[in-house]
Structures are given as structure tokens and as C-alpha cells.
Design a protein around this motif. Structure first.
Motif, mmCIF file in Angstrom:
data_model
loop_
_atom_site.group_PDB
_atom_site.id
_atom_site.type_symbol
_atom_site.label_atom_id
_atom_site.label_comp_id
_atom_site.label_asym_id
_atom_site.label_seq_id
_atom_site.Cartn_x
_atom_site.Cartn_y
_atom_site.Cartn_z
ATOM 1 N N ALA A 73 10.176 -34.041 -35.411
ATOM 2 C CA ALA A 73 10.236 -35.101 -34.395
ATOM 3 C C ALA A 73 8.982 -35.088 -33.525
ATOM 4 O O ALA A 73 8.408 -36.147 -33.211
ATOM 5 C CB ALA A 73 11.489 -34.919 -33.537
ATOM 6 N N CYS A 74 8.531 -33.912 -33.130
ATOM 7 C CA CYS A 74 7.330 -33.819 -32.291
ATOM 8 C C CYS A 74 6.100 -34.277 -33.065
ATOM 9 O O CYS A 74 5.187 -34.893 -32.506
ATOM 10 C CB CYS A 74 7.148 -32.392 -31.773
ATOM 11 S SG CYS A 74 8.371 -31.935 -30.525
ATOM 12 N N TRP A 75 6.080 -33.954 -34.356
ATOM 13 C CA TRP A 75 4.959 -34.406 -35.188
ATOM 14 C C TRP A 75 4.898 -35.931 -35.169
ATOM 15 O O TRP A 75 3.847 -36.520 -34.946
ATOM 16 C CB TRP A 75 5.148 -33.889 -36.619
ATOM 17 C CG TRP A 75 4.000 -34.231 -37.518
ATOM 18 C CD1 TRP A 75 2.872 -33.502 -37.722
ATOM 19 C CD2 TRP A 75 3.861 -35.409 -38.323
ATOM 20 N NE1 TRP A 75 2.039 -34.132 -38.589
ATOM 21 C CE2 TRP A 75 2.621 -35.319 -38.984
ATOM 22 C CE3 TRP A 75 4.668 -36.539 -38.548
ATOM 23 C CZ2 TRP A 75 2.156 -36.298 -39.858
ATOM 24 C CZ3 TRP A 75 4.215 -37.520 -39.419
ATOM 25 C CH2 TRP A 75 2.971 -37.402 -40.073
ATOM 26 N N GLU A 76 6.047 -36.538 -35.345
ATOM 27 C CA GLU A 76 6.078 -37.996 -35.405
ATOM 28 C C GLU A 76 5.632 -38.596 -34.075
ATOM 29 O O GLU A 76 4.948 -39.619 -34.037
ATOM 30 C CB GLU A 76 7.499 -38.455 -35.755
ATOM 31 C CG GLU A 76 7.550 -39.911 -36.152
ATOM 32 C CD GLU A 76 8.956 -40.358 -36.526
ATOM 33 O OE1 GLU A 76 9.762 -39.479 -36.920
ATOM 34 O OE2 GLU A 76 9.241 -41.552 -36.396
ATOM 35 N N LEU A 77 6.002 -37.925 -32.979
ATOM 36 C CA LEU A 77 5.704 -38.462 -31.645
ATOM 37 C C LEU A 77 4.399 -37.911 -31.062
ATOM 38 O O LEU A 77 4.066 -38.195 -29.909
ATOM 39 C CB LEU A 77 6.864 -38.127 -30.698
ATOM 40 C CG LEU A 77 8.211 -38.773 -31.075
ATOM 41 C CD1 LEU A 77 9.348 -38.129 -30.289
ATOM 42 C CD2 LEU A 77 8.157 -40.281 -30.821
#
Lengths: 469, 469
Positions: free
Chosen positions: A64-68
Motif C-alpha cells: 500500500a505504501c509503495w502504491e501511495l
């Protein structure tokens, strides 16, 4: 919607805390021991603390952090003191302390999750198997095993087992990558080197396999000497005897022991230069014999105490390694310290020269360790700090004297390690964290693959500038 | 009445054997491995074997022999190979093997009588306490603990614990003096040095206190390399890693492993240079990783065997230390060996040079050990013996190359130890054996307190001349 709110929407079942006080607490470590780091990092604060409960939640958090594009800084017990776990670029602190299971203890090894506190591991291995950790930092009760591996280098036990990253002292590391689809990567053998002591910047440790050591009822000793040279000579000599089974031997120069070791002051005199020792019971007699012949006085021995004497004591490892500095700071909060490798072929002369060069400014503290088949005097002198220029001056004098200053006043991997770019460590970051989101700002190599360490240069650093902006 | 008959009359309740075959057997050790000692000592024979059952009987025997001027040579398992326990001047062999009690096992130490066989001690310490001896010779099953201390210097385990006489590896020695009224003297600390490795010439050991080590289910490994240099380099490297817990690491040069290790030949090829290893289970994976990276092939690993493969094997320590020579002599009885200390700062270059200088004549055998805080390559090369002149020539070449030849072709303490007079050892003989009756002829200092060792000089020696006359 903030990125953190988006993150919470993506991983609704994973604990995220944005309460300012909690976030501030988890954004800090013992960086403030260094007046330099205190000035540089005091403002550093994450946007949220994310607390996964297991590896699967770690993977989903990273995805999720990668995506954001949210930076993620993994954190264990927070006992480091170089800002290792401080989120320079904000984003999320990944609090690993809920992954604290001891998975197995078998055939002299332990498999643990990274958030297990070191002493909690020993609480299981000692009674069930008569085994203990080979080495631990003086913060054993509060530090996590993952944090020790990601940010430590050795400790109590290194006098026998060598440094943490020597072959055989870490058997397996599992790390999770920071990618669109995070992977679990199991590292063994030499591959471990790249991820250990990388501050979590090239993978998030989710499982650790460590070899254990036979546990002993270690006898604690304080042995005092009238002069610093005598204490060093005695410590250096007995460390070389393979037949004396020691877990710890530190030398602390007068007046520090009497001034700073408050709970042990009743055993000490003001001029005492002290060896702090943990010895196997079967080593105590021959060790005492040697130490006394070299002019030592057994000031304290844990198996020879009256109940009255025992009152108020802590455990002896709380006088050693970084706890020496901690004890000093309790009395004099202005004190900080250095980390100085001493030339292996002339340790006593060099330590004498340091003592003569900086009287009153540096107070000697030496940890005797083994590394790569040799005995080393690893110096952690207490420093009465004046200013950054003077600190640099001292460091350069030490370097000129053949010492190696592992700078504890820098949050950058290479400066702390006194090293140029580590190409293997860098490659692992490229492979595991292509966006550079893991613990940003700590690995100089990521910003400058041509970087070469120069002790004279404290460089301004893009990572921090970004954090300040 | 002969002196022996008088002795029997004085101590009628103590076993005395004068039967020729028994006396001849107990008058010999493995001296015949050395063609030089074989020529010098083959005729040596005591007049009787006295076998006391306890310390009190030892004291009464010594008192009686003192009165009758009967030389007394203490003897353990008889596994020495320098004639240590051979009665050069005749008289009585003091057979200590009936004093074989293990008195106590406590707090990581064992208190034993000298005649206890080393493996018998471990048979008690392993199951009851998970402890084992720190080190033992390859003759662990037959050697006595007293003989090991009086005549040995290290062995399997020295790679971790250092040499036998390093501080902390012997905690207490009790010796009985050879006087009108024999005394029991308890030696601790540095005082132990004078009586250990003195061949019983300055006191008869009647009790030994040793520190124990944690026991492991040691994994046996044979790792083969195409070249001798590679094997040495790999062995030297991994020995330096404190994190790899080893009990033994020996290197044996081709063609010896294939030619002489008959029971293990099925795992080997004719050109194999082999490392013989005992490793703790938690060291096997990182060790294998390192050894393979250096070009090694795991030829044999004891925890990976089929039942078929296991058949006919012995235990791996029977390929190391003096058993390397023993295995070679089983195939080629003309083979003998040397004991060569290799310069600590250029071990691999020196071993290479030796290999190049004496191809076919010396076959490399190196034991990696720790001593005084350093790793050493201790060389025990097999020697295709030609004659005494050539042996001296080889020794002098080695000395010129910076090596130290601990001559195993001499029965004299100083020549074996490559040392001048040891004044402390000599003083103890004067104090404990004023008539010079204990193991006469072994301590050059007793005959010549000014003696200085010279590797070029093999001196005729009064002790032996007396024995011959």
C-alpha cells in the motif's frame, strides 16, 4: 484525502496511529545523546505509526505504501542512538514490535520474529535448553532482535563470539521487499551482510535465525587498578587467554566509575580505573589470580556478596557498552561519546596516547572484543562535548593516530561505518526498494553511488534537506 | 636381596609386578614411531611395575623408593610417543591407571584422579551435565588425563580453547613429592605451568581439576580441495571466524587422505587435499557456504550419511593430530613425523614453501589452533624418513624459514619444547625431588642448569648413558 488516510483505507484492518504524541514518541530514538544529531533531527516526525501483527500485514502495508509513495521507516525497540529508526522524510514508522513470536528453539538455534525483545528470547531459551544469545547490546531488556541486527554491531558476548556480522553469528534473515508486490527473501551466508546493519533501508526484516550459546551463571566482577594503563594492560592480557571463558570485559577510566556508577559506588574509590567483567564460574579463580598479579583489586564479585551489599545493584552489563555513556549522562547530561577502533598491533600505546592528548575531555572506555580471529580494543570514550568543530578536530587527531572513528554523530550508514559505498548493500536496495521508500536518507550510496568516505568531510545531505523542507 | 625385593618388603600391600613381559610392556610407549628414539630406547626397561590404588599408596611407594634410591617413572595410558614414560634408568614404573576415579563434576569443572581415561571422563560428564572435556588428544579412548597433562600440549578442541597449558585450561594439579616424607602439593594459577608437561619429573600428579566445555553433537566433515594451497587458505580463513563454533580443523595434503584414511577412502579421490572438521550443528550451514565458495567439495558429512556409507567408519578425530601419523604408519610403517610451529604472520606462504622444498618427503598435515589470542597453523607433517643427518638438515631448513621445530625425536623435555632451561620447572624438581629419582634423564636442566637449546645440536646425554651402562 491525505496519503495516510488513503493508506488507512487500503489496509483498514492494520493498526495505524496518527495521534501526535504517539507518533512523536515512535519517531525518535536516543539520537539526542549526540548534540549534533539533536540539532539536526529534533524536528523529525512521521505522519503515522503503522503496527502490523504479522508478516502478511507487513507485506500488505508495504504494498500500500509503495502504491501511495509513502516512505516507510522500520522501527524496533527504539534503543538506537544514531537516529537509525527516525523517519527523516516523514511518512510511516513501521512499528515491528507486534511481530514478537519466538517460532522455534532447536539444535542450538532460535527462529524469531524481529520484534521479540532480546531478553524475552533468553527467558525462553535459558530454562528450556540451557542456551542464551551469543551477544546482546546493553539494552538487552528493551531492544528488539530485529533492531539489534539492523542497527547494532556487537555487544556483551563479542569478546568470545566476535562481532554480530561475522560469519555464523546470524544464520538466516528474512526480509520483505518494498515493491508493487512485496516478496519475502530468505538470506543466508554472505548475502546476510548486505541486509544486516542496513537500518532496514534495503528490506524489512520479518524473521531472524540466530545461533545460541551455552548459558552460564555468569559471575560479575569489578576489578580496580590505580592507573588506566594498568587496567588496560590487564584487560588486554586476560582477553587473549582462550581458556578464560568471558562474556564481557570493559575497562572504564577514572574518575568515571566512581562518579557515574552510582549503584556500585559503595565498592569503589574515587581514583579507581575499573574492569567490568562477566566470567564463567570455572574462569573466576584463574582470572582473579591473573588480575591480582597485575595489580588489580577485586572490588566487587557477584557470587561473594552479602545481602546488604547486593541491595540496589543492577546487572553488570548496565555498566558496559552504551550503558557506560547512559550512566554518565544520568550524572552529567552534557556527556556524549565516540566510537573508535584502535590499531590492533599497538592498542595500549594508542590508548595511552589518547589519554594523554585529551585529559579531562575524553574519559577512557574500552570494550575488549574478538573479531576475525584477533583481539581488539574497541574504544567508546566518554566525551565532554564542546562544539562540532572540536569534535571534528578530535576525530581527525584520532584518525591520524591510526584509529578508525565510527561516527556516532551521524545518522548515515556510511559515515557510521567509516566506509565508502557498499555496492552489495546498494544493489540490494535497488532490488528490494526500487522507489527508495525504505528509511530514506540513511544510505548515502542511494543518492551518490560514487561516494567515498572522508573523515574530514561532514557533507550536507539531500535526504535531510528534503526532510526539513 | 635386590632393591626391588626390598621395596616389596617395605610396601607389601601395594601391587608390584616383576614379570618380564609385563614390565617390558609398561616400560614402553609409542617411541618406536621415531627411528631415532627406536634406536636409542629400544632396550629401556624397568625392574618392576608398581601399581598403587590411591594417593596414600603413591606416597608410601615414593617414600620407600626414596629410601632405597630407586628411580620412579610415572606412567599413564602409555600413548605418548617421545618415550615420556620410559624408565631410562630402570627402577620402577609407577603405573597410575588404578587411580581412575572421577571425584566430582560440578559448576563446569571435573575433579579426577590421573589414571582416568579421557573418554571415560566424558562418558560421565556428557549425560549428566551436557559437558565434555575442552580438548583431548586423538588417543582420547586410551590416554589417561594425568598422562595428557604430563606429556601432551593440546589437541582436538584447541582450535577453540587454546593450548592445554594456557591459563584457565587446568584449574588445579595435585602432585606428590619424592622425599623422605612425601608431601601433597596443590598447584593453582601460574604454579601449574611448572608441573604440567614435565613428564612427571618434578612431582607425581595424583589429582587434576579441569574446566569443562558445553558438549555438542559435533558434525564430522571431510572437505576436499584440488590443491594444498586452497585447503590451507580455506582452513586458515574459517578458523578466524569466531562465530563458527569448531572443535577441530586439520588439513591433510594429498596423497595422504586417499592413501592412508582407509575407512574414508570411499568418499575421497586420489588427489584430494582434505580438511577434517568437527563443527557444532549450528555452524554447519555457514561453514559449508564458506568452504564451498573457496573451492571445497563436501566429501563426507556425518549427519548426511546413509547406513551403508556409515558402515566401517571410525570417529573423525582418528584422522587428526597424532592419529594422522598413526593412519599413515598402518599403510607405510616407515613413516614418521615432525612438529613444526609456523610463523603466525605468514603461515600460508611458509607452508607453501615447505611443500615446494620437500616434495614427496614431507606430506603436509596442519592443525589449526588458537593460542594466546591468535590463530596458529601448527604443522605435523608426515616424513618419509631417510636418516638422522637428513632429519637434522630438514629441521635446520625449517628453523631458517622462521619455523620452530618441537622435536618429537627426542625424549628430553627441553628439546621437545624448543626451550632453554625452564628455571621454575627446575626449581620445582629441586624442591619436590631432591635426589633426582623421578623420571630421570628427561630434564636436561637437572644435569646442566646452564643448558641453552640449539636446534643444530643433538647432545649426548648423561641420563641415557647411565641407562645404557
Amino acid at each position: 484525502m491525505t496519503r495516510i488516510a488513503e493508506l488507512a483505507r487500503k489496509i483498514p484492518d492494520i493498526a495505524i496511529n496518527t495521534a501526535e504524541k504517539a507518533v512523536r514518541t515512535k519517531s525518535r530514538d536516543y539520537f539526542f545523546w549526540s548534540p549534533i544529531l539533536k540539532a539536526q533531527l529534533d524536528h523529525v516526525m512521521a505522519d503515522a505509526v503503522v503496527s502490523p501483527k504479522n508478516e502478511s500485514e507487513v507485506m500488505r502495508t508495504l504494498a500500500a505504501c509503495w502504491e501511495l509513495d509513502i516512505p516507510v521507516t522500520p522501527r524496533g525497540g527504539g534503543t538506537g542512538n544514531y537516529g537509525q529508526a527516525m523517519p527523516l522524510a516523514g511518512g510511516g514508522v513501521l512499528d515491528m514490535m507486534s511481530l514478537d513470536h519466538v517460532r522455534s528453539i532447536d539444535a542450538g538455534t532460535v527462529v524469531v520474529e524481529p520484534g521479540a525483545r532480546l531478553s524475552a528470547i533468553e527467558d525462553l531459551t535459558r530454562p528450556s535448553q540451557g542456551l542464551e544469545l551469543r551477544m546482546y547490546p546493553s539494552t538487552v531488556e528493551t531492544a528488539s532482535v530485529g533492531g539489534f541486527i539492523a542497527g547494532g554491531s556487537g555487544g556483551v558476548g563479542s569478546i568470545r563470539w566476535g562481532m554480530l556480522r561475522e560469519p555464523g553469528n546470524i544464520l538466516n534473515l528474512r526480509v520483505v521487499t518494498m515493491e508493487e508486490t512485496p516478496r519475502c527473501v530468505d538470506l543466508t551466508g554472505d548475502a546476510i551482510d548486505a541486509a544486516a546493519h542496513a537500518f532496514g533501508a534495503n528490506g524489512v526484516i520479518t524473521e531472524v535465525t540466530l545461533p545460541l550459546a551455552p548459558s552460564y551463571d555468569w559471575v560479575e566482577m569489578l576489578v580496580s587498578y590505580p592507573t588506566w594503563s594498568q587496567a588496560l594492560e590487564a584487560g588486554w592480557t586476560v582477553t587473549h587467554h582462550e581458556g578464560l571463558w568471558l562474556k564481557e570485559l570493559a575497562a572504564v577510566e577514572a574518575p568515571a566509575p566512581y562518579q557515574y556508577f552510582a549503584r556500585y559506588r559503595k565498592f569503589l574509590e574515587s581514583g579507581d580505573n575499573v574492569l567490568c567483567i562477566l566470567a564463567a564460574p570455572n574462569a573466576v579463580a584463574p582470572l582473579s589470580d591473573k588480575l591480582k598479579r597485575q595489580g588489580g583489586r577485586i572490588a566487587y564479585q557477584s557470587d561473594q556478596l552479602s545481602d546488604t551489599d547486593r541491595k540496589g545493584l543492577t546487572r553488570l552489563h548496565h555498566l558496559t557498552w552504551n550503558h557506560t555513556t547512559l550512566q554518565a549522562r544520568r550524572v552529567d547530561p552534557e556527556i556524549t561519546y565516540l566510537q573508535v577502533g584502535i590499531p590492533v598491533d599497538r592498542p595500549l600505546e594508542t590508548l595511552d596516547a589518547i589519554s594523554r592528548q585529551f585529559p579531562g575531555e575524553l574519559i577512557g572506555h574500552v570494550e575488549f572484543v574478538r573479531a576475525s580471529g584477533r583481539v581488539y580494543a574497541s574504544s567508546l570514550p566518554l566525551l565532554h562535548y564542546q562544539n562540532a568543530e572540536r569534535l571534528l578536530e578530535i576525530s581527525l587527531w584520532l584518525e591520524a593516530a591510526g584509529c578508525t572513528c565510527y561516527n556516532p554523530h551521524s545518522y548515515r550508514l556510511e559515515e557510521g561505518m567509516h566506509s565508502d559505498v557498499d555496492p552489495v548493500q546498494l544493489q540490494m536496495k535497488k532490488d528490494h526498494d526500487p522507489k527508495g521508500l525504505l528509511n530514506p536518507g540513511k544510505m548515502i550510496a542511494w543518492e551518490n553511488a560514487e561516494y567515498r568516505f572522508d573523515p574530514a568531510v561532514h557533507r550536507p545531505f539531500p535526504g535531510l534537506q528534503k526532510a526539513k523542507s
